[in-house]
Scaffold this motif. Structure first.
Motif, mmCIF file in Angstrom:
data_model
loop_
_atom_site.group_PDB
_atom_site.id
_atom_site.type_symbol
_atom_site.label_atom_id
_atom_site.label_comp_id
_atom_site.label_asym_id
_atom_site.label_seq_id
_atom_site.Cartn_x
_atom_site.Cartn_y
_atom_site.Cartn_z
ATOM 1 N N GLU A 6 0.816 -1.209 0.000
ATOM 2 C CA GLU A 6 0.000 0.000 0.000
ATOM 3 C C GLU A 6 0.858 1.272 0.000
ATOM 4 O OE1 GLU A 6 0.710 -0.950 4.339
ATOM 5 O OE2 GLU A 6 0.385 -2.031 2.445
ATOM 6 N N ARG A 7 2.131 1.150 0.343
ATOM 7 C CA ARG A 7 3.010 2.326 0.384
ATOM 8 C C ARG A 7 3.469 2.728 -1.010
ATOM 9 N NH1 ARG A 7 6.719 0.460 5.620
ATOM 10 N NH2 ARG A 7 4.934 0.118 7.037
ATOM 11 N N THR A 8 3.743 1.743 -1.847
ATOM 12 C CA THR A 8 4.180 2.027 -3.214
ATOM 13 C C THR A 8 3.072 1.837 -4.238
ATOM 14 O OG1 THR A 8 4.925 -0.259 -3.501
ATOM 15 C CG2 THR A 8 6.542 1.330 -2.669
ATOM 16 N N ARG A 9 1.927 1.295 -3.782
ATOM 17 C CA ARG A 9 0.792 0.983 -4.648
ATOM 18 C C ARG A 9 1.216 0.021 -5.765
ATOM 19 N NH1 ARG A 9 -3.699 3.825 -4.243
ATOM 20 N NH2 ARG A 9 -4.176 3.677 -6.464
ATOM 21 N N ARG A 10 2.014 -0.957 -5.366
ATOM 22 C CA ARG A 10 2.456 -1.994 -6.288
ATOM 23 C C ARG A 10 1.905 -3.353 -5.857
ATOM 24 N NH1 ARG A 10 9.005 -1.273 -7.227
ATOM 25 N NH2 ARG A 10 8.935 0.586 -8.569
ATOM 26 N N LEU A 11 1.589 -4.176 -6.842
ATOM 27 C CA LEU A 11 1.266 -5.565 -6.587
ATOM 28 C C LEU A 11 2.443 -6.399 -7.068
ATOM 29 C CD1 LEU A 11 -1.159 -7.434 -5.622
ATOM 30 C CD2 LEU A 11 -1.331 -8.023 -8.041
ATOM 31 N N TYR A 12 3.012 -7.176 -6.158
ATOM 32 C CA TYR A 12 4.121 -8.068 -6.475
ATOM 33 C C TYR A 12 3.611 -9.508 -6.549
ATOM 34 C CZ TYR A 12 7.260 -4.254 -4.998
ATOM 35 O OH TYR A 12 7.922 -3.055 -4.875
ATOM 36 N N TRP A 13 4.244 -10.319 -7.360
ATOM 37 C CA TRP A 13 3.991 -11.760 -7.356
ATOM 38 C C TRP A 13 5.185 -12.476 -7.968
ATOM 39 C CZ3 TRP A 13 2.139 -8.564 -11.105
ATOM 40 C CH2 TRP A 13 2.215 -8.968 -12.449
ATOM 41 N N THR A 14 5.217 -13.800 -7.813
ATOM 42 C CA THR A 14 6.321 -14.582 -8.340
ATOM 43 C C THR A 14 5.856 -15.524 -9.446
ATOM 44 O OG1 THR A 14 7.976 -16.293 -7.822
ATOM 45 C CG2 THR A 14 6.015 -16.247 -6.453
ATOM 46 N N ASP A 15 6.698 -15.705 -10.441
ATOM 47 C CA ASP A 15 6.551 -16.825 -11.371
ATOM 48 C C ASP A 15 7.610 -17.825 -10.948
ATOM 49 O OD1 ASP A 15 6.269 -18.656 -13.385
ATOM 50 O OD2 ASP A 15 6.867 -17.319 -15.013
ATOM 51 N N ILE A 16 7.195 -18.821 -10.166
ATOM 52 C CA ILE A 16 8.162 -19.724 -9.548
ATOM 53 C C ILE A 16 9.021 -20.416 -10.594
ATOM 54 C CG2 ILE A 16 8.433 -21.799 -8.136
ATOM 55 C CD1 ILE A 16 5.919 -20.974 -6.612
ATOM 56 N N GLU A 17 8.390 -21.035 -11.585
ATOM 57 C CA GLU A 17 9.151 -21.783 -12.587
ATOM 58 C C GLU A 17 9.933 -20.868 -13.521
ATOM 59 O OE1 GLU A 17 9.695 -25.045 -12.623
ATOM 60 O OE2 GLU A 17 8.569 -25.054 -10.749
ATOM 61 N N GLY A 18 9.582 -19.599 -13.564
ATOM 62 C CA GLY A 18 10.337 -18.640 -14.361
ATOM 63 C C GLY A 18 11.449 -17.973 -13.586
ATOM 64 N N SER A 19 11.627 -18.332 -12.299
ATOM 65 C CA SER A 19 12.653 -17.740 -11.420
ATOM 66 C C SER A 19 12.624 -16.221 -11.502
ATOM 67 C CB SER A 19 14.051 -18.258 -11.783
ATOM 68 O OG SER A 19 14.127 -19.655 -11.620
ATOM 69 N N ALA A 20 11.426 -15.652 -11.314
ATOM 70 C CA ALA A 20 11.279 -14.211 -11.478
ATOM 71 C C ALA A 20 10.290 -13.628 -10.480
ATOM 72 C CB ALA A 20 10.816 -13.888 -12.893
ATOM 73 N N LEU A 21 10.537 -12.380 -10.113
ATOM 74 C CA LEU A 21 9.596 -11.554 -9.369
ATOM 75 C C LEU A 21 9.001 -10.564 -10.354
ATOM 76 C CD1 LEU A 21 8.531 -10.463 -6.516
ATOM 77 C CD2 LEU A 21 10.362 -8.768 -6.763
ATOM 78 N N LEU A 22 7.689 -10.365 -10.289
ATOM 79 C CA LEU A 22 7.015 -9.411 -11.160
ATOM 80 C C LEU A 22 6.237 -8.405 -10.324
ATOM 81 C CD1 LEU A 22 6.655 -12.504 -12.569
ATOM 82 C CD2 LEU A 22 6.023 -11.030 -14.475
ATOM 83 N N ALA A 23 5.942 -7.251 -10.910
ATOM 84 C CA ALA A 23 5.165 -6.228 -10.211
ATOM 85 C C ALA A 23 4.538 -5.290 -11.222
ATOM 86 C CB ALA A 23 6.042 -5.435 -9.249
ATOM 87 N N PHE A 24 3.444 -4.674 -10.811
ATOM 88 C CA PHE A 24 2.892 -3.574 -11.581
ATOM 89 C C PHE A 24 2.242 -2.595 -10.609
ATOM 90 C CE2 PHE A 24 -1.139 -5.588 -10.904
ATOM 91 C CZ PHE A 24 -2.112 -4.642 -11.173
ATOM 92 N N GLU A 25 2.142 -1.339 -11.070
ATOM 93 C CA GLU A 25 1.502 -0.307 -10.276
ATOM 94 C C GLU A 25 0.103 -0.066 -10.806
ATOM 95 O OE1 GLU A 25 4.133 3.002 -10.584
ATOM 96 O OE2 GLU A 25 5.781 1.975 -9.559
ATOM 97 N N GLU A 26 -0.835 0.202 -9.929
ATOM 98 C CA GLU A 26 -2.200 0.467 -10.367
ATOM 99 C C GLU A 26 -2.222 1.604 -11.384
ATOM 100 O OE1 GLU A 26 -5.733 -0.867 -7.496
ATOM 101 O OE2 GLU A 26 -4.897 1.090 -7.062
ATOM 102 N N ASP A 27 -3.068 1.474 -12.386
ATOM 103 C CA ASP A 27 -3.200 2.468 -13.457
ATOM 104 C C ASP A 27 -1.925 2.602 -14.272
ATOM 105 O OD1 ASP A 27 -5.805 3.036 -12.473
ATOM 106 O OD2 ASP A 27 -4.940 4.417 -11.025
ATOM 107 N N ASN A 28 -1.105 1.578 -14.282
ATOM 108 C CA ASN A 28 0.133 1.592 -15.039
ATOM 109 C C ASN A 28 0.263 0.244 -15.735
ATOM 110 O OD1 ASN A 28 2.751 1.658 -16.018
ATOM 111 N ND2 ASN A 28 3.609 2.608 -14.182
ATOM 112 N N ASP A 29 0.332 0.253 -17.050
ATOM 113 C CA ASP A 29 0.382 -0.997 -17.805
ATOM 114 C C ASP A 29 1.773 -1.618 -17.852
ATOM 115 O OD1 ASP A 29 -2.310 -0.854 -18.387
ATOM 116 O OD2 ASP A 29 -2.005 0.292 -20.229
#
Length: 286
Positions: free
Chosen positions: A20-43
């Motif tokens: 809620e501080r950065t307004r980012r949603l983070y998640w992992t693609d486990i098999e892709g060995s990656a962390l992903l994120a996006f900000e609301e209203d940002n594609d």
């Protein structure tokens, strides 16, 4: 009800966390060995490639730093420098990796280890990385094949957890681990995967292979079912400015003909349900 929030093709999307501080949603693609994120209203989708599979992670009090549970170790990851600093190796037995995890209401990281082989054996366990000491303890809970659904009641007095192979979600008093009991049994063909708890103390569970997310009452009965266009939903979270947007990760691993929903980050607006801020890892040494 669900739409595609981020049109990605994750092999095994998991562990969505809203900051809620950065307004980012983070998640992992486990098999892709990656962390992903996006900000609301940002594609724009941000992506961090990691040296190992990322089973789960937690927000911390330090801006731009996450606690990560990589396959074989736990440590702090600086999003800006992309440097991983190991804290401790995985406590699991040989042939296991770190899987699902979440901070309890006191800021300790509770996580599971699971069999990393082709034939999943019941050799996984639940553990806790204590924020004060940065030491890991193995919890007095039964061994599991695929640990999932780790989350906590709003007051922190109940821990939820499951072994996806058993088709049941369990709970216990926390932090005593007394009164271990079955919370609910899943119905139909889906297996319980990741869960979160909302502000009313209801548990939301994504069903692997069940094409749905189920909201359970505190007594374990079904409150409502949200059909999903993705076959393999993996973990829900209530996020956004008012914590009323339901996001759910999904996976396409193992599917012979996945649709564009399988592996995407899914989204549904909920006007009557609201979530809670994620508890942050409370360590002072990072």
């Amino acid at each position: 009800m669900f739409s595609i929030a981020v049109d990605v093709r994750n092999r095994l999307g998991e562990c969505p966390l809203w900051c809620e501080r950065t307004r980012r949603l983070y998640w992992t693609d486990i098999e892709g060995s990656a962390l992903l994120a996006f900000e609301e209203d940002n594609d724009v989708v941000m992506r961090w490639s990691l040296p190992e599979r990322l089973g789960s992670f937690a927000l911390t009090e330090k801006p731009g730093v996450l606690l990560m549970g990589l396959a074989s170790r736990l440590g702090f990851y600086d999003l800006n420098t992309r440097i991983f600093t190991e804290v401790v190796s995985s406590p699991g037995t040989a042939g296991t990796r770190i899987g699902d995890g979440r901070c309890d209401r006191s800021g300790n990281f509770v996580f599971g280890t699971m069999d990393d082989g082709d034939s999943v054996q019941t050799i996984g366990q639940f553990h806790r990385l204590n924020a004060a000491s940065l030491e890991v303890e193995t919890l007095p809970l039964p061994e599991v094949a695929i640990p999932n659904s780790i989350c906590f009641s709003p007051d922190g007095g109940t821990m939820y957890y499951c072994d996806s192979m058993q088709g049941r979600i369990f709970c216990c008093d926390y932090p005593s681990f007394e009164n271990q009991r079955v919370f609910t049994e899943t119905e139909g063909k889906g297996a319980p995967d990741g869960s979160c708890v909302d502000s009313q103390g209801y548990l939301w569970n994504a069903e692997w292979g069940g094409s749905r997310i189920v909201r359970y009452c505190p007594d374990g009965t079904i409150d409502c079912i949200l059909p999903s266009p993705g076959i393999q939903t993996t973990c829900p979270t209530l996020a956004g400015e008012a914590f009323t947007t339901l996001y759910c990760t999904s996976a396409n691993v193992g599917l012979s003909a996945p649709s564009r929903h399988d592996g995407a980050l899914l989204k549904a607006e909920t006007t009557v349900f609201s979530g809670l801020p994620e508890s942050r890892f409370a360590a002072h040494r990072m």
